[in-house]
Design a protein around this motif. Sequence first.
Motif, PDB file in Angstrom:
ATOM      1  N   VAL A 161      -3.585  -4.157   7.852  1.00 22.19           N
ATOM      2  CA  VAL A 161      -2.457  -4.764   8.082  1.00 22.19           C
ATOM      3  C   VAL A 161      -1.073  -3.919   8.169  1.00 22.19           C
ATOM      4  O   VAL A 161      -0.649  -3.251   7.269  1.00 22.19           O
TER       5      VAL A 161
ATOM      6  N   CYS B  75      -3.378  -5.838  12.659  1.00 19.34           N
ATOM      7  CA  CYS B  75      -2.319  -6.477  12.984  1.00 19.34           C
ATOM      8  C   CYS B  75      -1.014  -5.820  12.908  1.00 19.34           C
ATOM      9  O   CYS B  75      -0.952  -4.937  12.012  1.00 19.34           O
TER      10      CYS B  75
ATOM     11  N   PRO C 236       3.291  -6.779  13.921  1.00 15.73           N
ATOM     12  CA  PRO C 236       4.111  -7.577  14.708  1.00 15.73           C
ATOM     13  C   PRO C 236       4.421  -7.172  16.284  1.00 15.73           C
ATOM     14  O   PRO C 236       4.717  -7.879  17.181  1.00 15.73           O
TER      15      PRO C 236
ATOM     16  N   GLN D 203       1.961  -9.965   1.096  1.00 19.80           N
ATOM     17  CA  GLN D 203       0.692  -9.867   1.991  1.00 19.80           C
ATOM     18  C   GLN D 203      -0.412  -9.564   1.025  1.00 19.80           C
ATOM     19  O   GLN D 203      -1.500 -10.133   1.277  1.00 19.80           O
TER      20      GLN D 203
ATOM     21  N   TYR E 165      12.352  13.452   5.742  1.00 22.94           N
ATOM     22  CA  TYR E 165      10.866  13.466   5.924  1.00 22.94           C
ATOM     23  C   TYR E 165      10.606  12.236   7.053  1.00 22.94           C
ATOM     24  O   TYR E 165      10.077  12.649   7.852  1.00 22.94           O
TER      25      TYR E 165
ATOM     26  N   ASP F   5       9.718   3.143  14.359  1.00 23.75           N
ATOM     27  CA  ASP F   5      11.121   3.077  13.692  1.00 23.75           C
ATOM     28  C   ASP F   5      11.121   3.154  12.192  1.00 23.75           C
ATOM     29  O   ASP F   5      10.409   2.550  11.498  1.00 23.75           O
TER      30      ASP F   5
ATOM     31  N   TYR G 208      12.777   2.227   5.778  1.00 29.27           N
ATOM     32  CA  TYR G 208      12.815   3.257   4.491  1.00 29.27           C
ATOM     33  C   TYR G 208      14.280   3.329   3.858  1.00 29.27           C
ATOM     34  O   TYR G 208      14.429   3.740   2.684  1.00 29.27           O
TER      35      TYR G 208
ATOM     36  N   GLU H 192      -3.134  12.967   4.958  1.00 29.81           N
ATOM     37  CA  GLU H 192      -3.249  11.917   4.118  1.00 29.81           C
ATOM     38  C   GLU H 192      -4.642  11.563   3.388  1.00 29.81           C
ATOM     39  O   GLU H 192      -5.028  10.479   3.449  1.00 29.81           O
TER      40      GLU H 192
HETATM   41  N1  LIG Z   1       4.805   7.864   6.252  1.00 29.93           N
HETATM   42  C1  LIG Z   1       4.154   8.360   5.157  1.00 29.93           C
HETATM   43  O1  LIG Z   1       4.175   9.439   5.050  1.00 29.93           O
HETATM   44  C2  LIG Z   1       3.312   7.599   4.272  1.00 29.93           C
HETATM   45  C3  LIG Z   1       2.554   8.189   3.464  1.00 29.93           C
HETATM   46  C4  LIG Z   1       1.612   7.572   2.514  1.00 29.93           C
HETATM   47  C5  LIG Z   1       1.955   6.067   2.181  1.00 29.93           C
HETATM   48  N2  LIG Z   1       2.898   5.573   3.098  1.00 29.93           N
HETATM   49  C6  LIG Z   1       2.987   3.986   2.752  1.00 29.93           C
HETATM   50  O2  LIG Z   1       2.736   3.351   3.833  1.00 29.93           O
HETATM   51  C7  LIG Z   1       3.307   1.944   4.141  1.00 29.93           C
HETATM   52  C8  LIG Z   1       3.859   1.986   5.784  1.00 29.93           C
HETATM   53  O3  LIG Z   1       4.533   3.124   5.930  1.00 29.93           O
HETATM   54  P1  LIG Z   1       4.471   3.894   7.131  1.00 29.93           P
HETATM   55  O4  LIG Z   1       5.219   5.102   7.141  1.00 29.93           O
HETATM   56  O5  LIG Z   1       3.235   3.887   7.948  1.00 29.93           O
HETATM   57  O6  LIG Z   1       5.617   2.785   7.939  1.00 29.93           O
HETATM   58  P2  LIG Z   1       5.951   2.742   9.538  1.00 29.93           P
HETATM   59  O7  LIG Z   1       7.409   2.530   9.486  1.00 29.93           O
HETATM   60  O8  LIG Z   1       5.435   3.913  10.109  1.00 29.93           O
HETATM   61  O9  LIG Z   1       5.067   1.553  10.067  1.00 29.93           O
HETATM   62  C9  LIG Z   1       5.210   0.356   9.716  1.00 29.93           C
HETATM   63  C10 LIG Z   1       4.328  -0.783  10.549  1.00 29.93           C
HETATM   64  O10 LIG Z   1       4.354  -1.854  10.034  1.00 29.93           O
HETATM   65  C11 LIG Z   1       4.680  -2.731  10.985  1.00 29.93           C
HETATM   66  N3  LIG Z   1       5.261  -4.129  10.522  1.00 29.93           N
HETATM   67  C12 LIG Z   1       6.326  -4.477  10.354  1.00 29.93           C
HETATM   68  N4  LIG Z   1       6.463  -5.732   9.686  1.00 29.93           N
HETATM   69  C13 LIG Z   1       5.085  -6.000   9.227  1.00 29.93           C
HETATM   70  C14 LIG Z   1       4.590  -6.981   8.905  1.00 29.93           C
HETATM   71  N5  LIG Z   1       5.228  -8.000   8.542  1.00 29.93           N
HETATM   72  N6  LIG Z   1       3.113  -7.243   8.901  1.00 29.93           N
HETATM   73  C15 LIG Z   1       2.329  -6.174   9.299  1.00 29.93           C
HETATM   74  N7  LIG Z   1       2.975  -5.062   9.852  1.00 29.93           N
HETATM   75  C16 LIG Z   1       4.322  -5.084   9.981  1.00 29.93           C
HETATM   76  C17 LIG Z   1       5.504  -1.945  11.994  1.00 29.93           C
HETATM   77  O11 LIG Z   1       5.774  -2.686  13.249  1.00 29.93           O
HETATM   78  C18 LIG Z   1       4.930  -0.683  11.859  1.00 29.93           C
HETATM   79  O12 LIG Z   1       4.197  -0.392  13.082  1.00 29.93           O
HETATM   80  C19 LIG Z   1       4.270   2.198   3.162  1.00 29.93           C
HETATM   81  O13 LIG Z   1       4.033   1.656   1.934  1.00 29.93           O
HETATM   82  C20 LIG Z   1       4.695   3.417   2.774  1.00 29.93           C
HETATM   83  O14 LIG Z   1       5.194   3.908   1.465  1.00 29.93           O
HETATM   84  C21 LIG Z   1       3.781   6.086   4.067  1.00 29.93           C
END
Ligand SMILES: NC(=O)c1ccc[n+]([C@@H]2O[C@H](COP(=O)([O-])OP(=O)(O)OC[C@H]3O[C@@H](n4cnc5c(N)ncnc54)[C@H](O)[C@@H]3O)[C@@H](O)[C@H]2O)c1
Length: 380
Positions: free
Chosen positions: A9, A37, A39, A84, A161, A178, A182, A326
């Motif tokens: 997701v 999935c 959006p 979710q 970061y 985008d 955060y 990761e």
């Molecule tokens: N980026 C990192 O370094 C990192 C590392 C470890 C964990 N995380 C965790 O992973 C999670 C996601 O972070 P990220 O950095 O991948 O975010 P991101 O901004 O890179 O990506 C988020 C994605 O989710 C999508 N999205 C938006 N609304 C949504 C919805 N309702 N349902 C499904 N998808 C949706 C967006 O379009 C986007 O593609 C967070 O909990 C973050 O804390 C991130």
Amino acid sequence: MSKLNFGIVGAGTIALRLLRHLVQPDVAERVSLTAICDPVADRAQAAAEKFGITRWFTDEQELLAYDKVDAVTIASPINFHFEQVRRALLAAKHVHCNKTMATSVSEAKELTRLARERTLCLVPSPGEMLRPHNRYIKEVIRRGDIGTLCWAVCGAAFGTYHQDESERQGNDVLTNIDPSWYFRKPGGGPLYDMTVYSLTALTGILGSVLRVTALSGARIKEREFRGRLVPCDADDNTVILLDFGDSLFAFAYGTAAGRITEAFNGSYFGTRGSIIGLTINGEPLEYPGADIARQAGAPGVEARSQHIGNQWLLPHINELHRDLPEQHVFEDVMQLVDWVTEGKPSPVTAEHATHVIDIIDSAYRASTTGKTQVLSTTVE
Ligand SMILES: NC(=O)c1ccc[n+]([C@@H]2O[C@H](COP(=O)([O-])OP(=O)(O)OC[C@H]3O[C@@H](n4cnc5c(N)ncnc54)[C@H](O)[C@@H]3O)[C@@H](O)[C@H]2O)c1
């Protein structure tokens, strides 16, 4: 059940990094990537095509309705996690959730209860106590090697970061992600995203926090991302005092800038010495596997430090995974896979995640009310 039908997701940064692990041959024989999935339709489709995922959707409810999904990882922005995870559990799916799984203690308790009542597996990141160095620090403190522990400190700072991540610098759907969420309420800020690692380790090592008080606010009002100004309203400057009882205290921070601790490790100060990062009284901490973790600094290896190398000591990190990003997130997902397919419950528990969320939620409440908050949860 032998091979797990797995859905993702959110197709953002962490999902794309995780997928690099999930297509490795040692995982491919245990996990079928059946659905993803997002959006952003083009991103969901592009990720499905790149990683050979059977189906893609734009709505997580469609993914949950797909009968070839038995377990999911939630990899969306944090403010969507509670709903979710809840909907996934109600749809009888096993769940891994990226940190944090909820933003309030009442939500976290509800998810824990739902999973238990429905006998579903729920693994919330971060699994910090899977790491040998954290288990070793717990043992060293318990046996009194640094005397009577007086106080500890842990935390993290945002810096730039998330603005700088490579998945956000390109021009196609998989690299133009985008990061604005955060920096916005609800769900933004360094506590839920970064300090959560160090609070999970701190409480895994020292046990339950009884009370917290805090000061918190938004210091940086706007950030620049690729030439655009992003308005920021999530608190990005929070300092928390934690009371473990019997006059043992800690200080935790989640700030816009400035770290006083190493990586996500804490520092622990006792009457006969201190543990600072990965050292004890100035000497290297010799936890099981420390020699292997140090190899991460070897030339030609992508990982850059012993802190990164500590991931090499996680149970599912073999040579196929050591140079991929990761590793700890992949490990947490494999905790779920083992639990569902082999009946091995993970030591990464929803109860522990709930206690950490209680600390963060209570800290924000302490800051707005000016009153010390008594926590309603514990951790073993
Ligand atoms: N980026 C990192 O370094 C990192 C590392 C470890 C964990 N995380 C965790 O992973 C999670 C996601 O972070 P990220 O950095 O991948 O975010 P991101 O901004 O890179 O990506 C988020 C994605 O989710 C999508 N999205 C938006 N609304 C949504 C919805 N309702 N349902 C499904 N998808 C949706 C967006 O379009 C986007 O593609 C967070 O909990 C973050 O804390 C991130």
